[in-house]
Design a protein around this motif. Structure first.
Motif, short mmCIF file in Angstrom:
data_model
loop_
_atom_site.label_atom_id
_atom_site.label_comp_id
_atom_site.label_asym_id
_atom_site.label_seq_id
_atom_site.Cartn_x
_atom_site.Cartn_y
_atom_site.Cartn_z
N LYS A 1 -4.02 0.91 -3.19
CA LYS A 1 -3.66 -0.43 -2.61
C LYS A 1 -2.33 -0.87 -3.62
N ASN B 1 -9.28 4.98 3.99
CA ASN B 1 -8.38 5.48 2.82
C ASN B 1 -8.78 6.81 2.29
N GLN C 1 0.74 -0.98 0.13
CA GLN C 1 0.07 -0.07 0.13
C GLN C 1 0.88 1.33 -0.17
#
Length: 831
Positions: A64, A180, A22
């Motif tokens: 990601k 996120n 990530q």
């Protein structure tokens, strides 16, 4: 063999690292003067994955995938690339230098021009084509939909984990993760999933959604939480001029009025999935308005939106919501049709908008697939179900969900189901949950009995003195087909017990055929509403408020019995017939009289102060676009922003059960909230009524006064009880809430998020000579023949919970004891 095993382990290790890779970045962007730069584009280099800095120049970006460079651009400044030394880079400081030379595209900073702006030229093309894009290109459509709603505690830190509040429940922190969008830690506390099929007909302007499966963790039987979630479910179309979130109308960045509240900048152009698209950045022109900041990618030929990301301005005039973040992605069908593929909305609920404040995330993710077009359905297919509830929808197996949900749950989402099932067995949590439920609903639940409403326990009036009340209702769940409710009260001055009991039974669930009945013996302030109500347990605020202005001694002792039957043949259309019997007498004849002459032409026959009356009634109640939760005998409204039309006919018949009078009453009520083009909401209320026949004071129409210190809907702020009496009337109330639109333009006020309200009320009425002749009370009938009117102006959202209004009487100023000016307040929690 060892080499093969070592190679396999190595390959597995590399694959695992890649799978878990990530990139997380956060920081602040500054200019040369070390001032934070808002609305700056921050992207991973060579991608469309990016974000925009907030009003304080802060940003958080997560992917990601693994990236090594950032690209940072802003109008009027030279682009900058920043190398990322590692996968996780927090608190980065980036300084942009002003551009020395502007090439090719004219760039804008601060407030952008509305003329010669290429971004606005593109925006006009979007306006022209917005009704010709997506689903609007087809006569009919249908598609599959998957929706996931989640609530999370956010900003979870070590101090929270060690708090005594969570002692004994530490296991819940095993589910902590990082957002996120904001980069904050969060703890999932609720999740709901739904699968459905959506059908639409653009020719007939019809739409219907059929839910096939629904799964909920946590608080699945709490009506208040479910109503709140239902409001979060509210659908929106980014092409509309206004987007409604939490009862507030935000101006869409694609709105035709957007150029008045947004700055637009053509920031970039690029291929996205083989489609050439323009990137337009938008941000608010002023603080305090209900607007967004963000950017969208739009196709250069169809001018359809390919991707949009936006977040509400932190200065937006909305309470309890710190952030609203929206992301939509569109798929391209047949090279020209853009269809919604993914819709994600996240809200950060908190007591204040400080960066460090703790709160709750509300996240909704909706996925769309398997579109089918021009497959016509019969017209009756779109008829709304009145009261359909399929319990099998909620009992689907885990295997079913694994096979049918559009995307897999992550580990935290999977864990929340198990975590909440465990949490509900912890005694401390059950006590906390009960406390919150009691404060929100007003009832304390004890197995299948709710005690309350607790906020009606204590009251006061001149006749009863201090009044204590206790009561409750049966409650097995939000879909109860029957319910019994009752109370008893005692006045310490009149030394009398009062009581009320009622019951409701839904004998037909499909058409909501409900039988109801009850009896009440109590002391009431009658005439606090023009439109009649036969709610057997209803009690007006005027009857037992702890504080009141002026004399409150005109109370009536009531014995009221009722039986009714209702049906809802069409969604939100209720037909009801009722049979009522009541007796009325003054609660204290020395202070207030309800006497009438036994013979108006021969006063020697004396008077009667005790009225007995049987009444038959028929009512039509229509509430289009009303949204409710629950399928039982009682339902909860999601919000109150719907129109209401109410028509009531009642007939008094002399002689039945010793009834005293023959008459007919006709009443009409209409309420309509109106969105006024971004300038807030206008609430209009119209009432009219007439009594045909001769009736005493207890059965007359009384213009509702307000002798409290608080604002009460559909009353007149400057009138006392019984100041005006009518047997025919027309009443109009107009109230407009600007939602802070005006204050947001005034320096010094715009940061207070106050909201301005103005209104005017008026009523015309008359009294027939026969009713005047019948009157033998100590009250002289007076009707508003010259149209009584008053007006008010108020400021709302004071400390987020308080509204204060000043009201002035427009006429009838010379009446004895007339109130010419007053100040009243109200409290409430509103977004």
């Amino acid at each position: 063999m060892k080499r093969k095993l070592l190679f396999a382990l190595g390959a597995f290790f590399i694959f695992t690292i890649a799978a878990l890779a990530q990139t997380k970045v956060s920081g602040v962007v500054y200019d040369n003067a070390n001032q934070p730069l808002p609305y700056v584009n921050v992207y991973f280099k060579g991608t469309n994955e990016g974000t925009i800095t907030d009003e304080n120049g802060k940003y958080y970006l997560e992917s990601k995938n693994t990236y090594t460079d950032l690209t940072i651009t802003f109008v009027g400044f030279a682009p900058k690339e920043v190398h990322l030394e590692k996968n996780v880079n927090y608190n980065m400081k980036v300084t942009l230098a002003e551009a020395n030379e502007l090439k090719e595209v004219v760039l804008y900073s601060g407030k952008t021009s509305k003329k010669n702006n290429p971004a606005i030229d593109i925006l006009r093309k979007i306006w022209e084509r917005r009704r010709k894009n997506g689903l609007n290109m087809f006569k009919q459509y249908e598609y599959d939909k998957y929706e996931k709603v989640e609530f999370d505690l956010n900003t979870v830190d070590s101090a929270m984990m060690k708090s005594r509040l969570f002692k004994g429940m530490e296991f819940i922190f095993d589910q902590v993760d990082t957002s996120n969008v904001t980069g904050k830690t969060y703890l999932p506390i609720f999740i709901n999933e739904a699968l459905s099929k959506v059908y639409g007909d653009n020719v007939a302007s019809k739409k219907k959604e059929k839910v096939s499966a629904n799964k909920t963790s946590g608080f699945d039987n709490n009506q208040q939480i479910l109503a709140f979630i239902k409001d979060l479910y509210a659908q929106y179309d980014i092409y509309n001029n206004y987007l409604k979130f939490f009862d507030k109308d935000f101006v869409s960045p694609l709105s035709r009025t957007g150029i008045n509240v947004y700055n637009y900048v053509l920031a970039d152009s690029s291929y996205i999935e083989n489609k050439w698209c323009y990137n337009i950045v938008f941000y608010p022109r002023r603080k305090g308005e209900l607007t967004f900041k963000g950017n969208f990618w739009v196709n250069d030929t169809t001018f359809a939106i390919k991707k949009i990301a936006m977040s509400a301005s932190k200065s937006a005039n909305i309470n309890w919501v710190k952030d609203i973040y929206i992301e939509q992605d569109f798929d391209v069908l047949n090279d020209s049709v853009f269809l919604l593929k993914r819709d994600h909305m996240m809200s950060d609920f908190a007591l204040n908008k400080k960066e460090t404040s703790k709160g709750v995330y509300g996240k909704r993710t909706t996925l769309f697939r398997d579109y089918v077009f021009d497959k016509k359905k019969p017209e009756e297919f779109y008829a709304a179900d009145v009261n359909f509830n399929d319990e099998s929808i909620y009992g689907k197996s885990d295997e079913f969900w694994d096979e049918n949900r559009f995307e897999s749950l992550n580990k935290d989402e999977k864990g929340v189901y198990k975590m909440l099932d465990t949490l509900k067995t912890v005694p401390k949590f059950k006590r906390m949950y009960t406390l919150v439920g009691t404060l929100s609903s007003g009832y304390y639940q004890m197995d299948h009995f709710d005690y309350g409403p607790i906020f009606s326990t204590v009251g006061y009036n001149v006749i009863e003195g201090l009044r204590l009340r206790t009561g409750g209702r049966t409650y097995f769940g939000q879909n109860d087909p029957w319910r019994i409710e009752g109370y008893t009260a005692y006045g310490f001055k009149d030394n009398q017990f009062k009581y009320g009991i009622s019951g409701k039974w839904m004998v037909d669930k499909k058409n909501r055929i409900i039988l109801a009945g009850g009896n009440r013996r109590d002391i009431e302030q009658i005439g606090v509403s023009l439109t009649a109500t036969n709610d057997v347990l209803g009690r007006s605020f005027a009857s037992s408020s702890l504080f009141s202005s002026g004399s409150n001694n005109q109370l009536t002792s009531i014995n009221f019995s009722t039986f009714s039957a209702e049906i809802e043949p069409v969604k939100n259309l209720v037909l009801r017939t009722s049979f009522n019997y009541r007796t009325l007498k003054s609660a204290d004849p020395q202070l207030f009289s309800l006497d009438y002459w036994l013979d108006p032409l021969d006063h020697s026959k004396g008077t009667n102060g005790f009225t007995k009356q049987y009444e038959y009634g028929f009512m039509i109640d229509y509430t289009p676009k009303r949204r409710t939760i629950g399928y039982g005998v009682e339902r909860s409204d999601v919000d109150y922003n719907y129109a209401r039309l109410f028509l009531n006919y009642s007939q008094g018949i002399k002689g039945i059960f010793g009834s005293d009078f023959d008459y007919q009453k006709l009443q009409f009520y209409y309420r309509q909230p109106v969105l006024v083009g971004g300038f807030g909401r206008l609430f209009t209320t119209f009432e009219a009524g007439k009594i045909f026949g001769t009736v005493p004071l207890g059965l007359m129409g009384v213009v509702p006064g307000n002798q409290s210190y608080f604002l009460i809907e559909n009353t007149y702020n400057l009138l006392d009880y019984y100041e005006f009496v009518t047997d025919e009337y027309v009443s109009v109330h107009l109230e407009h809430n600007f939602n802070g639109r005006l204050f947001s333009r005034i320096p010094g006020l715009r940061n207070l998020n106050l909201r301005e309200i103005i209104g005017i009320k008026g009523i015309y009425g008359n009294v027939s000579q026969k009713n005047i002749d019948l009157n033998a009370s100590n009250l002289v009938y007076r009707s508003p023949e010259d149209i009584y009117w008053e007006y008010h102006a108020g400021v709302g959202n004071i400390f987020k919970v308080l509204r204060i209004d000043a009201a002035w009487r427009g006429n009838y100023l010379s009446m004895p004891g007339a109130s010419k000016f007053t100040v009243k307040a109200s409290f409430g929690f509103f977004f």
